[in-house]
Scaffold this active site. Structure first.
Site, PDB file in Angstrom:
ATOM      1  N   SER A   1       3.524  -3.413  -4.927  1.00  0.00           N
ATOM      2  CA  SER A   1       3.697  -4.764  -4.148  1.00  0.00           C
ATOM      3  C   SER A   1       2.709  -5.614  -4.743  1.00  0.00           C
ATOM      4  O   SER A   1       2.917  -6.944  -5.103  1.00  0.00           O
ATOM      5  CB  SER A   1       3.393  -4.628  -2.514  1.00  0.00           C
ATOM      6  OG  SER A   1       1.889  -3.889  -2.613  1.00  0.00           O
ATOM      7  N   SER A   2       1.414  -5.203  -5.336  1.00  0.00           N
ATOM      8  CA  SER A   2       0.508  -6.353  -5.728  1.00  0.00           C
ATOM      9  C   SER A   2       0.766  -6.586  -7.135  1.00  0.00           C
ATOM     10  O   SER A   2       0.627  -7.869  -7.375  1.00  0.00           O
ATOM     11  CB  SER A   2      -1.053  -5.460  -5.760  1.00  0.00           C
ATOM     12  OG  SER A   2      -1.058  -4.562  -6.789  1.00  0.00           O
TER      13      SER A   2
ATOM     14  N   LEU B   1       4.430   1.244  -4.270  1.00  0.00           N
ATOM     15  CA  LEU B   1       5.705   0.577  -4.942  1.00  0.00           C
ATOM     16  C   LEU B   1       5.527  -0.637  -5.760  1.00  0.00           C
ATOM     17  O   LEU B   1       6.514  -1.387  -5.860  1.00  0.00           O
ATOM     18  CB  LEU B   1       7.004   0.589  -3.830  1.00  0.00           C
ATOM     19  CG  LEU B   1       7.091   1.847  -3.084  1.00  0.00           C
ATOM     20  CD1 LEU B   1       8.137   1.499  -1.745  1.00  0.00           C
ATOM     21  CD2 LEU B   1       7.707   2.913  -3.917  1.00  0.00           C
TER      22      LEU B   1
ATOM     23  N   ASP C   1       2.226  -1.257 -13.895  1.00  0.00           N
ATOM     24  CA  ASP C   1       2.956  -1.919 -12.730  1.00  0.00           C
ATOM     25  C   ASP C   1       3.317  -3.303 -13.033  1.00  0.00           C
ATOM     26  O   ASP C   1       4.410  -3.512 -12.623  1.00  0.00           O
ATOM     27  CB  ASP C   1       1.869  -1.885 -11.547  1.00  0.00           C
ATOM     28  CG  ASP C   1       1.777  -0.486 -10.665  1.00  0.00           C
ATOM     29  OD1 ASP C   1       2.283   0.629 -11.661  1.00  0.00           O
ATOM     30  OD2 ASP C   1       1.292  -0.334  -9.842  1.00  0.00           O
TER      31      ASP C   1
ATOM     32  N   ALA D   1       4.060  -7.015  -8.289  1.00  0.00           N
ATOM     33  CA  ALA D   1       4.884  -7.952  -8.109  1.00  0.00           C
ATOM     34  C   ALA D   1       4.398  -9.463  -7.661  1.00  0.00           C
ATOM     35  O   ALA D   1       4.797 -10.510  -8.111  1.00  0.00           O
ATOM     36  CB  ALA D   1       5.972  -7.643  -6.918  1.00  0.00           C
TER      37      ALA D   1
ATOM     38  N   GLY E   1       0.869  -1.313  -0.025  1.00  0.00           N
ATOM     39  CA  GLY E   1       0.002  -0.082  -0.120  1.00  0.00           C
ATOM     40  C   GLY E   1       0.806   1.279   0.058  1.00  0.00           C
ATOM     41  O   GLY E   1       0.362   2.155   0.243  1.00  0.00           O
TER      42      GLY E   1
END
Length: 298
Positions: free
Chosen positions: A117-118, A115, A161, A120, A112
């Site tokens: 995270s979801s 950066l 992303d 990756a 959150g």
């Protein structure tokens, strides 16, 4: 028979182009040296009397553990479990009729914080099953399915992303094209505001703004795209471009009082700062020049 695969994927920073990229404009994005790691181990059941696929799913960083029957899943599961089930369903025709899946996740990427995270997580999840079933990695196929997993997390993401988490390096990205760049910044600081943010909520907020103010919205999105092009062509002007891009994001409504205060304090000390990612919280990036971490915090 037991099979085990391990993959990892990097986090990301959007240098410029947040939100405008959702509307087909360009974004400048780079991978960063923090990663998410995922292990998928499968114990294939040789007992043909039992046709089940059981999932043991462990997220070590949040101390979450799940054990479910993949044939009896429901929409009431957490979004991470739903993501696993979605990807499993894409590959189940390549898997044996029964077995136990053990997935373990460890991550260096804050959740959150903007950066990636979801992304990756999504890329690693698809990569694990792809490697397990095909014995190799096809990055284009992985990226395509990882985007569909990202839609579970964020609704209508731009795709930037999952693309940077799949391919790494730096990219000039739009929905229509991606171009690898040799773009590196050695004087960049990542500042975590500590404010939780929701990408889905911020994307929805911007969509409401653009639909309610079509002329102004289009102009802001085009100006953000112009900033991105200038960042690539004139990296020596990044200080001014960071400030301009931040003001445009503020006009879109994704800044906050706290973010504005941080940006103002740092600008008084000649440090240009902007949102990276969806905004509303999460992380900022700053061009730090010769400042140390301790000086920035002070």
């Amino acid at each position: 028979m037991k099979k085990t695969v391990i993959v990892s994927s990097p986090g990301k920073l959007i240098i410029g182009g947040e939100h405008a990229v959702v509307y087909g404009r360009r974004a400048l994005v780079t991978s960063i040296g923090i990663r998410l790691y995922m292990q998928l181990a499968v114990d294939e059941n040789t007992d043909k009397q039992t046709e089940k696929h059981l999932l043991n799913f462990t997220l070590h960083d949040t101390n979450q553990r799940y054990s479910i029957d993949l044939y009896e899943s429901s929409d009431t599961q957490t979004i991470e479990v739903q993501a696993v089930i979605h990807v499993y369903n894409q590959f189940k025709s390549f898997l044996s009729e029964s077995g136990v899946f053990n997935i373990e996740v460890r991550s260096e990427i804050p959740i959150g914080a903007g950066l990636g995270s979801s992304a990756a997580f999504s890329v690693c999840l698809v990569g694990c099953f792809h490697l397990l079933c095909h014995g190799k990695l096809c990055l284009e196929d992985i990226n395509e399915l990882a985007y569909r997993v990202e839609c579970l997390f964020h609704g209508t993401p731009s795709g930037v992303d999952n693309t940077i988490s799949t391919f790494g390096q730096s990219l000039l990205y739009s929905r229509a094209s991606k171009k690898h760049l040799n773009f590196r910044l050695s004087n960049l600081a990542i500042i975590d505001t500590g404010i939780p943010k929701s990408t889905k909520r911020m994307v929805g907020l911007v969509r409401s703004f653009v639909e309610s103010n079509p002329e102004e919205g289009e102009k802001i999105l085009n100006d953000i795209a112009t900033c991105v092009d200038a960042m690539v062509e004139h990296p020596d002007e990044l200080d001014e471009l960071f400030q301009r891009n931040q003001q445009l994001l503020k006009h879109l409504g994704v800044s906050t009082v706290e973010i504005d205060q941080i940006v103002e304090i740092l600008l008084k000390n000649s440090i240009s700062t902007k949102i990276t990612g969806a905004g509303g919280g999460g992380c900022l990036i700053a061009l730090t020049s010769t400042f140390t971490k301790e000086q920035i915090l002070e």
